[in-house]
Write a protein that holds these residues in place. Sequence first.
Motif, PDB file in Angstrom:
ATOM      1  N   CYS A  98      59.964 -56.662 -51.628  1.00  0.00           N
ATOM      2  CA  CYS A  98      58.699 -56.167 -51.082  1.00  0.00           C
ATOM      3  C   CYS A  98      58.683 -54.656 -51.283  1.00  0.00           C
ATOM      4  O   CYS A  98      59.626 -53.975 -50.874  1.00  0.00           O
ATOM      5  N   ASN A 134      57.225 -52.415 -49.827  1.00  0.00           N
ATOM      6  CA  ASN A 134      57.056 -51.563 -48.641  1.00  0.00           C
ATOM      7  C   ASN A 134      58.384 -51.114 -48.039  1.00  0.00           C
ATOM      8  O   ASN A 134      58.502 -49.988 -47.562  1.00  0.00           O
ATOM      9  N   GLY A 135      59.350 -51.989 -48.039  1.00  0.00           N
ATOM     10  CA  GLY A 135      60.687 -51.586 -47.591  1.00  0.00           C
ATOM     11  C   GLY A 135      60.775 -51.099 -46.157  1.00  0.00           C
ATOM     12  O   GLY A 135      61.446 -50.086 -45.882  1.00  0.00           O
ATOM     13  N   CYS A 136      60.158 -51.801 -45.217  1.00  0.00           N
ATOM     14  CA  CYS A 136      60.247 -51.400 -43.798  1.00  0.00           C
ATOM     15  C   CYS A 136      61.724 -51.295 -43.384  1.00  0.00           C
ATOM     16  O   CYS A 136      62.552 -52.091 -43.828  1.00  0.00           O
ATOM     17  N   PHE A 166      63.359 -52.006 -40.716  1.00  0.00           N
ATOM     18  CA  PHE A 166      63.980 -53.064 -39.911  1.00  0.00           C
ATOM     19  C   PHE A 166      64.071 -54.379 -40.685  1.00  0.00           C
ATOM     20  O   PHE A 166      64.663 -55.341 -40.216  1.00  0.00           O
ATOM     21  N   CYS A 167      63.429 -54.427 -41.862  1.00  0.00           N
ATOM     22  CA  CYS A 167      63.214 -55.720 -42.537  1.00  0.00           C
ATOM     23  C   CYS A 167      64.538 -56.351 -42.967  1.00  0.00           C
ATOM     24  O   CYS A 167      65.369 -55.711 -43.619  1.00  0.00           O
ATOM     25  N   TRP A 203      65.732 -54.194 -52.759  1.00  0.00           N
ATOM     26  CA  TRP A 203      64.745 -54.971 -51.988  1.00  0.00           C
ATOM     27  C   TRP A 203      63.319 -54.527 -52.297  1.00  0.00           C
ATOM     28  O   TRP A 203      62.389 -55.327 -52.311  1.00  0.00           O
ATOM     29  N   GLU A 262      58.100 -63.060 -49.209  1.00  0.00           N
ATOM     30  CA  GLU A 262      57.931 -62.140 -48.078  1.00  0.00           C
ATOM     31  C   GLU A 262      56.595 -61.419 -48.170  1.00  0.00           C
ATOM     32  O   GLU A 262      56.048 -60.977 -47.170  1.00  0.00           O
ATOM     33  N   ARG A 300      50.594 -58.649 -46.803  1.00  0.00           N
ATOM     34  CA  ARG A 300      50.405 -57.465 -45.958  1.00  0.00           C
ATOM     35  C   ARG A 300      48.923 -57.263 -45.695  1.00  0.00           C
ATOM     36  O   ARG A 300      48.083 -57.486 -46.567  1.00  0.00           O
ATOM     37  N   LYS A 315      56.351 -48.915 -41.346  1.00  0.00           N
ATOM     38  CA  LYS A 315      55.613 -50.164 -41.508  1.00  0.00           C
ATOM     39  C   LYS A 315      54.411 -49.987 -42.436  1.00  0.00           C
ATOM     40  O   LYS A 315      54.014 -50.913 -43.143  1.00  0.00           O
TER      41      LYS A 315
HETATM   42  S1  SF4 Z   1      58.613 -56.403 -43.007  1.00  0.00           S
HETATM   43 FE1  SF4 Z   1      57.132 -57.259 -44.411  1.00  0.00          FE
HETATM   44  S2  SF4 Z   1      56.078 -55.480 -45.275  1.00  0.00           S
HETATM   45 FE2  SF4 Z   1      57.969 -54.733 -44.376  1.00  0.00          FE
HETATM   46  S3  SF4 Z   1      59.445 -54.760 -46.046  1.00  0.00           S
HETATM   47 FE3  SF4 Z   1      59.675 -56.688 -44.956  1.00  0.00          FE
HETATM   48  S4  SF4 Z   1      58.353 -58.083 -46.078  1.00  0.00           S
HETATM   49 FE4  SF4 Z   1      57.739 -56.020 -46.656  1.00  0.00          FE
END
Ligand code: SF4
Lengths: 245, 486
Positions: free
Chosen positions: B210, B212-214, B216-217, B231, B263, B293, B332
């Motif tokens: 993904c 975005n790479g949040c 906490f993900c 990732w 994801e 998203r 996020k």
């Molecule tokens: S929480 Fe969702 S938007 Fe954020 S990195 Fe993980 S998959 Fe991507």
Amino acid sequence: MMEREIHISPQDLLQAMQFRPGDFANIAIVSGQPQRVNMALEKLKNPVKNFSAFGYTFWTGEYKGKRVTVGNGGMYAPDAALITELLCVGGVDYLIRLGSCGALKSEIKLGELVLAESALRGDGVTKYYVNNDGFIPQADKSLTDTLEAICKKHIYRGKVWTTDALLRETKEVINNVIRQGGIAVDMVTSPFLTISQLYNKKAIALLVVSDNLITGEIGFSNIKVFDAERRMIGYAFNLVGAIDA
Amino acid sequence: MKVLFLQPPMGGWVTWGKHIAINVNHAQLAANLREWYPEINIQVLDCRALGMDENQMIDAIKGIQPDLVYMGDALQTTGVAAIHPRYQAAAKLVKQTMPEVKICVGGFFYGANAPEMLAKTPEFDFVLYGETERTLPELAKELSKKDPDIPSVKGLSYRDNGEVKTTDYRPLIENLDDLPLPAYDLFPMDKYIGFNYLRHYVETYHSRGCPNGCRFCVGWTNYDPRGNRDWTHYRIRSGKRVAEEIELLVKKFGVKFVCMMDEDFNVYRSRIEEFIEEMKRRGLKVPFFFMGRSPYHLRDKDLLKPLREIGFVCGLFGMEAVDKETLEKVKKGISVDQIAETVRLFRENNIMSVVTWMVGFPDDDEVKIKDRTERIDKIDPDMTALQIMTPLPGIPMYKELEPYTEDWDLRKWDFQHAVLRTKYLSKEDLGRLAAWANREFYSQPGRVQRILYNKKYHPFCRLIARSYVETTDAHARAAVNDEIFV
Ligand code: SF4
């Protein structure tokens, strides 16, 4: 000292809400929980709001060619008394109550239904209407028979005890009710049937079992109860179809 | 050489009820192995799907006589890190009866922690480091040789005279269209069930990563930390190939609901457009779910209608928190207004919305969690999936969360148990508040009736919602009483 006979009459209240005779249909489906009203409302064609006051809202529309009123008619004895009287004075002749109850028999399961044939008056409000401790308000027998036939199964008929004190359903109190023939307990049926009977209206109360005082099960947000509420609304509208009014 | 893909007996996420899904990692690896090394014998044993207990599992494995047993997953939804104690227990039993059988694990959780997990787990012989899809087939091929050269297989940890060693970093597969379609034919497709009720149910996995790479993900834990933020390196099967896979599932396996577990399915508008066109061209319409998203849904709001037409009946998007500070801290990259608008658009198109959110950020206190609950209640998605922060090694926030971690029993590391405290809440209070928040959401009478009975939503969605409503009490037993479900 107060000089007037009564402070506020049902007519005063209806007038204060700009109510006109004929606004209500002569059949009403009355529920305690507002969300049941929303589900019932979905079945009405062209619903028109009668009023929305003090947290109670009523609508009148059409179901299979018949006019029907639906609304939330109180969750406890005092507000149920108030709304039932407004409905009776407002011209409703058939009152169908959809409520919930706790079962007083172990074999009655969560999500099954109870049809109140009569009510044991453990509430405080009805004594202001009937000065006779022995008075047992009755549901309309013919409507009850018809609704029982519509529901077909998972339905129990009998006396429903109405209390004002949910958190004081003690062993002594409940066993006394069972000895008097009570099969379920709720907080509305007594004033609902009492006032309907005083006004010579035909009334019935159909209750979904949300808990069982004998087994100790509590299922206020049990999915079987949600499903039964849904079914109960269908039954009520089937009854509307069967009423010759 | 005989490779066994083993899914040992195990439970699942409490909120999903009885949920037995195909292991998408196994299905993909089996396909790769079959295509690249056809001489290798492939066996599959899905004990969960077949309702086998541990004794039956061992009897079946004895009958199969594998040389290599592989366990692993790509998806967090199988149980997050709570899969590890299950895999370890299965490995122990296999080693007790068949010590010569090699055991390899990989994928989610292991991908970022291969050397550490191998060192901690004597029952395992190999742990794959990073992406599994080329490594496992190459390892199997190497093991089939008389004198295997394990150090030459990139992307794994192994033991050399008792010492844990790790081979070179394995670069990512660039184009997922180069991979064969998953080997569904090797799996008991008629045995899978989703969310208590959905038969003919399948989970699929059409992209990796993904962008975005949040912070906490937990998706990060599939990847080798020696890579360059692997990732976030988003790779896809083309829209055309996804449609081809769905056609196969529907026509050959009689699938009636497709749960796409990417994801982040909707990163590229062009891919979604191609997918819609291809589904239409093939005359396919099957109810499906995907995770995406919210900002991409808003970008592509005109695509919601055609997506609904081809079967997009339920979608999940993440919110996680509501205050700007937390959202920025975890990177996020969304706003609460975007979430609210996406919920509205979904409802307008009769698509059931599921919003994920979290509790257990280090700064969380009771007021913050209750405020978050209120905001979500106002946004009013059809469903929410609440997750309790789980501090998996491999996620960028790990170092920050580690000091707050209080319970190291991995059976509870499944997002549904509180295993850490926050600056202001004990672990117990966090669990209690999670149970409180979940119950508050799923016991609102009007909402429950809407999601259970609203005919505008596909019946399968209403059944999924039913599973969540039904499991509210069990969720509380996990969050408050530590009952184990995976
Ligand atoms: S929480 Fe969702 S938007 Fe954020 S990195 Fe993980 S998959 Fe991507």
